[in-house]
Design a protein around this motif. Structure first.
Motif, PDB file in Angstrom:
ATOM      1  N   ASP A  77      42.694 125.094  51.348  1.00  0.00           N
ATOM      2  CA  ASP A  77      41.995 125.955  52.310  1.00  0.00           C
ATOM      3  C   ASP A  77      42.688 127.322  52.374  1.00  0.00           C
ATOM      4  OD1 ASP A  77      41.503 127.108  55.160  1.00  0.00           O
ATOM      5  OD2 ASP A  77      40.027 125.488  54.987  1.00  0.00           O
ATOM      6  N   PRO A  78      41.927 128.403  52.426  1.00  0.00           N
ATOM      7  CA  PRO A  78      42.548 129.735  52.445  1.00  0.00           C
ATOM      8  C   PRO A  78      43.397 130.029  53.675  1.00  0.00           C
ATOM      9  CG  PRO A  78      40.164 129.879  52.759  1.00  0.00           C
ATOM     10  CD  PRO A  78      40.456 128.490  52.325  1.00  0.00           C
ATOM     11  N   ARG A  79      43.214 129.271  54.752  1.00  0.00           N
ATOM     12  CA  ARG A  79      44.032 129.470  55.950  1.00  0.00           C
ATOM     13  C   ARG A  79      45.340 128.679  55.907  1.00  0.00           C
ATOM     14  NH1 ARG A  79      43.247 133.808  58.564  1.00  0.00           N
ATOM     15  NH2 ARG A  79      44.123 132.860  60.456  1.00  0.00           N
ATOM     16  N   VAL A  80      45.511 127.871  54.866  1.00  0.00           N
ATOM     17  CA  VAL A  80      46.761 127.124  54.677  1.00  0.00           C
ATOM     18  C   VAL A  80      47.705 127.966  53.839  1.00  0.00           C
ATOM     19  CG1 VAL A  80      47.812 125.083  53.626  1.00  0.00           C
ATOM     20  CG2 VAL A  80      45.700 124.864  54.955  1.00  0.00           C
ATOM     21  N   VAL A  81      48.907 128.220  54.371  1.00  0.00           N
ATOM     22  CA  VAL A  81      49.843 129.118  53.705  1.00  0.00           C
ATOM     23  C   VAL A  81      51.075 128.413  53.159  1.00  0.00           C
ATOM     24  CG1 VAL A  81      49.089 131.151  54.992  1.00  0.00           C
ATOM     25  CG2 VAL A  81      50.944 129.718  55.917  1.00  0.00           C
ATOM     26  N   ALA A  82      51.169 127.085  53.340  1.00  0.00           N
ATOM     27  CA  ALA A  82      52.318 126.351  52.811  1.00  0.00           C
ATOM     28  C   ALA A  82      52.003 124.864  52.760  1.00  0.00           C
ATOM     29  CB  ALA A  82      53.561 126.588  53.672  1.00  0.00           C
ATOM     30  N   VAL A  83      52.733 124.166  51.901  1.00  0.00           N
ATOM     31  CA  VAL A  83      52.715 122.708  51.853  1.00  0.00           C
ATOM     32  C   VAL A  83      53.958 122.237  52.599  1.00  0.00           C
ATOM     33  CG1 VAL A  83      52.880 120.678  50.366  1.00  0.00           C
ATOM     34  CG2 VAL A  83      51.423 122.615  49.690  1.00  0.00           C
ATOM     35  N   GLY A  84      53.746 121.623  53.768  1.00  0.00           N
ATOM     36  CA  GLY A  84      54.880 121.210  54.561  1.00  0.00           C
ATOM     37  C   GLY A  84      54.455 120.683  55.930  1.00  0.00           C
ATOM     38  N   GLU A  85      55.297 119.964  56.657  1.00  0.00           N
ATOM     39  CA  GLU A  85      56.670 119.876  56.256  1.00  0.00           C
ATOM     40  C   GLU A  85      56.922 118.589  55.495  1.00  0.00           C
ATOM     41  OE1 GLU A  85      59.450 118.841  59.728  1.00  0.00           O
ATOM     42  OE2 GLU A  85      57.670 119.602  60.801  1.00  0.00           O
ATOM     43  N   THR A  86      57.610 118.726  54.380  1.00  0.00           N
ATOM     44  CA  THR A  86      57.961 117.611  53.519  1.00  0.00           C
ATOM     45  C   THR A  86      59.460 117.700  53.251  1.00  0.00           C
ATOM     46  OG1 THR A  86      57.512 116.528  51.396  1.00  0.00           O
ATOM     47  CG2 THR A  86      57.419 118.938  51.431  1.00  0.00           C
ATOM     48  N   GLY A  87      59.989 116.724  52.551  1.00  0.00           N
ATOM     49  CA  GLY A  87      61.416 116.754  52.252  1.00  0.00           C
ATOM     50  C   GLY A  87      62.039 115.381  52.395  1.00  0.00           C
ATOM     51  N   LEU A  88      63.257 115.342  52.937  1.00  0.00           N
ATOM     52  CA  LEU A  88      63.991 114.084  53.092  1.00  0.00           C
ATOM     53  C   LEU A  88      64.641 114.032  54.463  1.00  0.00           C
ATOM     54  CD1 LEU A  88      65.769 113.911  49.594  1.00  0.00           C
ATOM     55  CD2 LEU A  88      63.664 112.742  50.304  1.00  0.00           C
ATOM     56  N   ASP A  89      64.581 112.860  55.081  1.00  0.00           N
ATOM     57  CA  ASP A  89      65.197 112.638  56.386  1.00  0.00           C
ATOM     58  C   ASP A  89      65.977 111.334  56.314  1.00  0.00           C
ATOM     59  OD1 ASP A  89      65.675 111.779  59.099  1.00  0.00           O
ATOM     60  OD2 ASP A  89      64.215 113.289  59.736  1.00  0.00           O
ATOM     61  N   TYR A  90      67.303 111.445  56.244  1.00  0.00           N
ATOM     62  CA  TYR A  90      68.151 110.260  56.124  1.00  0.00           C
ATOM     63  C   TYR A  90      68.685 109.787  57.477  1.00  0.00           C
ATOM     64  CZ  TYR A  90      68.249 110.716  51.017  1.00  0.00           C
ATOM     65  OH  TYR A  90      67.907 110.766  49.685  1.00  0.00           O
ATOM     66  N   TYR A  91      68.268 110.447  58.541  1.00  0.00           N
ATOM     67  CA  TYR A  91      68.719 110.053  59.867  1.00  0.00           C
ATOM     68  C   TYR A  91      67.935 108.866  60.424  1.00  0.00           C
ATOM     69  CZ  TYR A  91      69.601 110.222  64.900  1.00  0.00           C
ATOM     70  OH  TYR A  91      69.923 109.888  66.197  1.00  0.00           O
ATOM     71  N   TRP A  92      66.590 108.881  60.245  1.00  0.00           N
ATOM     72  CA  TRP A  92      65.736 107.918  60.933  1.00  0.00           C
ATOM     73  C   TRP A  92      65.578 106.556  60.269  1.00  0.00           C
ATOM     74  CZ3 TRP A  92      65.069 108.128  65.765  1.00  0.00           C
ATOM     75  CH2 TRP A  92      64.997 109.348  66.434  1.00  0.00           C
ATOM     76  N   PRO A  93      65.657 106.412  58.934  1.00  0.00           N
ATOM     77  CA  PRO A  93      65.498 105.063  58.367  1.00  0.00           C
ATOM     78  C   PRO A  93      66.493 104.070  58.981  1.00  0.00           C
ATOM     79  CG  PRO A  93      65.363 106.688  56.628  1.00  0.00           C
ATOM     80  CD  PRO A  93      65.777 107.435  57.871  1.00  0.00           C
TER      81      PRO A  93
END
Length: 275
Positions: free
Chosen positions: A101-117
């Motif tokens: 979509d043209p109003r979407v300016v980024a892919v996120g938030e993604t990544g890694l979270d090692y605190y919650w598992p």
């Protein structure tokens, strides 16, 4: 049980500003009218542009709608790393469509979270998070939009996956929370670091040192509202209008004029997001 703190008073205006990462849906906005109320409140203190960010599929759909409701709002879409176990074929197909979509300016938030598992029921395990992160990296490259990263206690593995996959041309570390060594590693790779209200916390020594080594052309500011309300309002509800508090704290830390830092971060946000 203590009462919830009242919302902070509006700060002295500081313009222009872009809130590079917030969650309008979690700030009480639900429809076009309520989005306008929150954005008007921010605009009154100089925050004229807002990027609202998704962490699950429903939030991604809503963020795109919000960005179409108000021209001052843009969207970022992805599944948060802790929700990577929901990234099935149907979710991937829908996220691909939303990301275009043209109003979407980024892919996120993604990544890694090692605190919650292991602490949060239903949280994606580390292997699933890494798989999901790899898919989001590929998506960002295919749609040619910045990758917005959530990183919690996963510095080494996160940089390793980015190196292994080949990072998109624009990478944003939202709510940067690591130390100077990590900041310099990111800077060397050309990544952009976004700072939230946590940079104003007096006990965040490593983060506050890291914020001082980031070059002017690789720095953004954000609220991550309704979370991480800046000092001295910790525990109170956060909103995009609170961003000038963070910018002034960051400017003091970096020995910069707040007006100049506002100008710098706004120019960076417009360049990185293409807005």
């Amino acid at each position: 049980m203590s009462a919830k703190r009242e919302a902070p008073a509006p700060p002295e205006p500081l313009t222009p500003l872009v809130d590079a990462h917030t969650h309008l849906d979690s700030c009480g906005a639900s429809d076009a009218d309520s989005v306008a109320v929150v954005v008007d409140r921010a605009a009154a203190v100089g925050v004229g542009t807002i990027v609202t960010v998704a962490d699950d599929l429903a939030a991604a759909r809503w963020a795109v709608r919000a960005a179409h409701w108000d021209h001052r709002v843009y969207a970022a879409v992805a599944l948060h790393p802790t929700r990577a176990n929901a990234l099935d074929d149907a979710a991937k197909a829908e996220l691909e469509e939303l990301a275009g979509d043209p109003r979407v300016v980024a892919v996120g938030e993604t990544g890694l979270d090692y605190y919650w598992p292991g602490k949060l029921d239903g949280c994606a395990d580390i292997e699933t998070q890494i798989e999901g992160f790899r898919w989001h990296i590929d998506l960002a490259k295919r749609v040619r939009k910045p990758l917005m990263i959530h990183n919690r206690e996963a510095d080494h593995d996160l940089l390793t996956v980015l190196l292994d996959e080949g990072a998109p041309s624009k990478v944003i570390f939202h709510c940067f929370s690591s130390d100077t060594n990590m900041a310099l590693s990111c800077v060397d790779e050309g990544y952009v670091l976004s700072f939230s209200g946590t940079v104003s916390f007096k006990n965040a020594h490593d983060l506050r040192e890291a914020a001082q080594v980031v070059p002017d052309d690789q720095i953004l500011v954000e609220t991550d509202a309704p979370y991480l309300t800046p000092h001295p309002f910790r525990g109170a509800p956060n909103e995009p209008y609170c961003l000038p508090y963070t910018v002034r704290a960051l400017a003091e830390l970096r020995n910069q004029d707040p007006v100049e830092l506002a100008r710098i971060t706004t120019a960076n946000a417009r360049r990185v997001y293409g807005i």
